[in-house]
Design an enzyme around this catalytic site. Structure first.
Site, PDB file in Angstrom:
ATOM      1  CE  LYS A 185      36.250  40.349  50.116  1.00 47.06           C
ATOM      2  NZ  LYS A 185      35.771  39.646  48.871  1.00 47.06           N
ATOM      3  CD  GLU A 261      44.892  46.806  38.965  1.00 50.14           C
ATOM      4  OE1 GLU A 261      44.149  47.161  38.024  1.00 50.14           O
ATOM      5  OE2 GLU A 261      45.094  45.628  39.270  1.00 50.14           O
ATOM      6  CB  CYS A 295      42.721  45.012  35.085  1.00 49.12           C
ATOM      7  SG  CYS A 295      44.244  44.700  35.986  1.00 49.12           S
ATOM      8  CD  GLU A 392      38.216  45.784  32.542  1.00 53.42           C
ATOM      9  OE1 GLU A 392      39.335  45.257  32.551  1.00 53.42           O
ATOM     10  OE2 GLU A 392      37.578  46.046  33.578  1.00 53.42           O
TER      11      GLU A 392
END
Length: 490
Positions: A185, A261, A295, A392
Site C-alpha cells: 500500500k 522503520e 527520517c 522531527e
C-alpha cells in the site's frame, strides 16, 4: 525544464488502477482520488481508491500464489529482480519525471533515488541464491541438527511518500528473493511511482499475485483487515512512530513478523577538531536531501562552541544560495514540501524556536507563491528547550545548538526516544570510535552525511524501529528458521 506535453505523456503511461493477481482493475466501488502536484497544489490525475474488499482480494491473490512462488527456483526469482533492475535503469528519465511530479523533489534528486531504488533489486537478485542453512553433529554425537531457512509467507507492506520508489524496492526486493508474495500500500500522496514499478515487475516475469498494489485514501481502514487476517504472516512499515505503534498492536493479534522503520531525530555533531569544509559538505547532504523530508535528515546540529559561529555563518551562506522552485525547472535544488500540513508544521517549529530566543540567519518563512515551499533556513543560538530539539522538522531547517565537551554532546544526542541515525565530524580516531560506540542509534555517519546504502543494514533502535532492511541481513527478515532433529539408527 520539461514541457507540459512530456509531463502529460509520462502521466498517461502509468496505470491508475489496482494491481491484483496480475490484473489491473478499478476499485470495486468505482471510486478514485486525486494525486496532487505539491509545487502547484493542482491535481495531476486520479487513481483507484481501494476499499476493504479490494484489500482482502489482494491478500487472497497473494495467498493463492504463495506456495508456488516459495517453490520457485531461487535463480528464477533472482533473474526477475535483475531484469527489473535493468528495466528501471532503462526508463530512469521517465521515472524521475514521474516522481518529481507527484512528490516535488528536483529531477536530479529523483534520478538519484531511482538509482538507489534499483540497486535494492540488483543486490537482492544476488542474495536470492545465497539463502543458506546448516548441518551439524549434536555435542553428544547421538544425533544430527539440520537448519533450514524458508519464506515467512505472505507479507504486507506500507510505504511513505518521501521516497516513493526506494521504500518499496527495499521491501519488495528481499521478499521476492526469499519467495514471499506481498500486498503493498503506497502513500496516497505518491502512488504513481509504485504503480509504474508494478508494471515493470509484471513485464519482468513476476508471477501473477506475487505482488499486489493497493492505492487508497483510507490506509488504516483498508490495511487493518489485511494485517489482522491470519493469511498475512509479515508486516513491514516505514513511517511515523505513532502509526508504527498502532500497526504493532494490530500485528500482535496473529503474532506477525514485523519490520518497523520509524521516526528519527538525528544529531549532527561537529567537534572542535572537525574539518569544517568536510562538515559543511556533509551537513548540506544530511540536511537538504529530499528538502529535509527524510527520517535520516540531520534534525539537530550540535556544534562545539569554539567553531559554532563560523559553521553557522558558512552554512547560512550555502543554504541561502540554494535555488527554490518546481523540481522540473532547470537549476532547482529545493522543491516544495509534500503538502500544506507539512509546510505549516515546519513554520510552527521555527516560530517556537524564535520565540524562545533562536536567531534566524537565513530563511525562516514559507516561500511566496503557489505550492508548499519553505525557504532553506538556518537558526543559530537555538535553546535546548525548543520543540525542534524533540520533534522531527521534516523540512529545510538547520537549527544550531552549541556544546562544550564530548559528554555534553552525547547527552544531547542521546536525550531522545528516537535512535535511527546520528552523524559526527572529528579528525581524532579515538574520539570517533568512542563516540560511535556510545551514540544510541542504529546507524552512525562518521565524517559523512550519507549513510543509506543497499548493501548495508538500515534501521534504528529505541522508538525508531525494529529490524533491518538492506545488506546481508535484509533477506533474513523474510525467512523463518526451521530446525530438524535427525535421530541416527543404532
Amino acid at each position: 525544464m520539461t514541457n507540459p506535453d512530456r509531463e502529460q505523456a509520462v502521466l498517461d503511461a502509468v496505470q491508475k488502477d489496482l494491481f491484483i493477481g496480475g490484473s489491473w482493475r478499478p476499485a470495486e466501488s468505482g471510486k478514485t482520488f486525486p494525486v496532487e502536484d505539491p509545487a502547484t497544489g493542482k491535481a495531476l490525475c486520479e487513481v483507484a481508491d481501494a476499499g476493504v474488499d479490494d484489500g482482502l482480494a489482494a491478500l487472497a491473490a497473494a495467498d493463492a500464489v504463495q506456495p508456488s512462488f516459495a517453490a520457485m527456483a531461487p535463480r528464477e526469482r533472482g533473474e526477475i529482480l535483475r531484469r527489473s533492475f535493468e528495466m528501471i535503469m532503462d526508463r530512469i528519465d521517465d521515472l524521475s519525471l514521474l516522481m518529481t511530479l507527484e512528490m516535488g523533489k528536483p529531477i536530479a534528486e529523483s534520478t538519484a533515488e531511482i538509482t538507489y531504488a534499483a540497486e535494492f533489486f540488483r543486490w537482492f537478485a544476488e542474495e536470492a541464491v545465497r539463502i543458506g542453512g546448516d548441518y551439524a553433529t549434536a555435542p553428544n554425537g547421538a544425533s544430527r541438527f539440520m537448519v533450514m531457512r524458508q519464506p515467512v509467507g505472505v507479507s504486507a507492506f506500507i510505504t511513505p511518500w518521501n521516497f516513493p520508489l526506494a521504500m518499496g524496492t527495499r521491501k519488495i526486493g528481499p521478499a521476492v528473493a526469499a519467495g514471499c508474495a506481498s500486498v503493498i500500500k503506497p502513500a496516497s500522496e505518491t502512488p504513481l511511482s509504485m504503480l509504474a514499478l508494478g508494471g515493470i515487475l509484471q513485464e519482468a516475469g513476476l508471477p501473477d499475485g506475487a505482488l499486489n498494489i493497493i492505492t487508497t485514501s483510507n490506509s488504516g481502514g483498508v490495511m487493518e483487515p489485511v494485517i489482522r487476517d491470519g493469511r498475512t504472516r509479515k508486516l513491514s512499515f516505514t513511517g511515523s512512530t505513532p502509526i508504527g505503534k498502532i500497526l504493532l498492536q494490530q500485528a500482535s493479534d496473529n503474532v506477525l513478523r514485523t519490520s518497523m522503520e520509524l521516526g528519527g531525530n538525528a544529531a549532527f555533531i561537529v567537534f572542535d577538531d572537525a574539518d569544517l569544509d568536510a562538515a559543511l559538505e556533509g551537513a548540506m547532504i544530511a540536511k537538504m536531501r529530499n528538502m529535509g523530508e527524510a527520517c535520516t535528515a540531520a534534525n539537530r546540529f550540535l556544534v562545539h562552541s569554539s567553531v559554532a559561529g563560523e559553521f553557522a555563518e558558512r552554512l547560512a551562506e550555502r543554504m541561502g544560495a540554494l535555488k527554490v522552485g518546481r523540481g522540473t525547472e532547470d537549476g532547482v535544488q529545493v522543491g516544495p514540501l509534500i503538502n500544506a500540513k507539512g509546510r505549516d508544521k515546519v513554520a510552527e517549529l521555527v516560530a517556537d524556536a524564535v520565540e524562545r530566543g533562536a536567531k534566524v540567519l537565513v530563511g525562516g518563512k514559507p516561500q511566496d507563491g503557489p505550492g508548499y515551499f519553505y525557504q532553506p533556513t538556518v537558526l543559530a543560538d537555538v535553546p535546548r528547550d525548543a520543540r525542534l530539539q524533540r520533534e522531527e522538522i521534516f523540512g529545510p531547517v538547520a537549527p544550531i545548538i552549541t556544546f562544550e565537551d564530548e559528554e555534553d554532546a552525547l547527552a544531547m544526542a542521546n536525550g531522545t526516544e528516537f535512535g535511527l541515525v546520528n552523524y559526527q565530524y572529528t579528525q581524532d580516531v579515538n574520539r570517533a570510535l568512542r563516540v560511535a560506540a556510545r551514540l544510541e542509534s542504529g546507524m552512525v555517519g562518521l565524517n559523512t552525511g550519507l549513510v543509506s546504502n543497499p548493501a548495508a543494514p538500515f534501521g534504528g533502535v529505541k522508538q525508531s524501529g525494529i529490524g533491518r532492511e538492506g545488506g546481508k541481513v535484509g533477506i533474513e527478515e523474510f525467512l523463518e528458521i526451521k530446525y530438524v532433529a535427525i535421530g541416527l539408527a543404532t
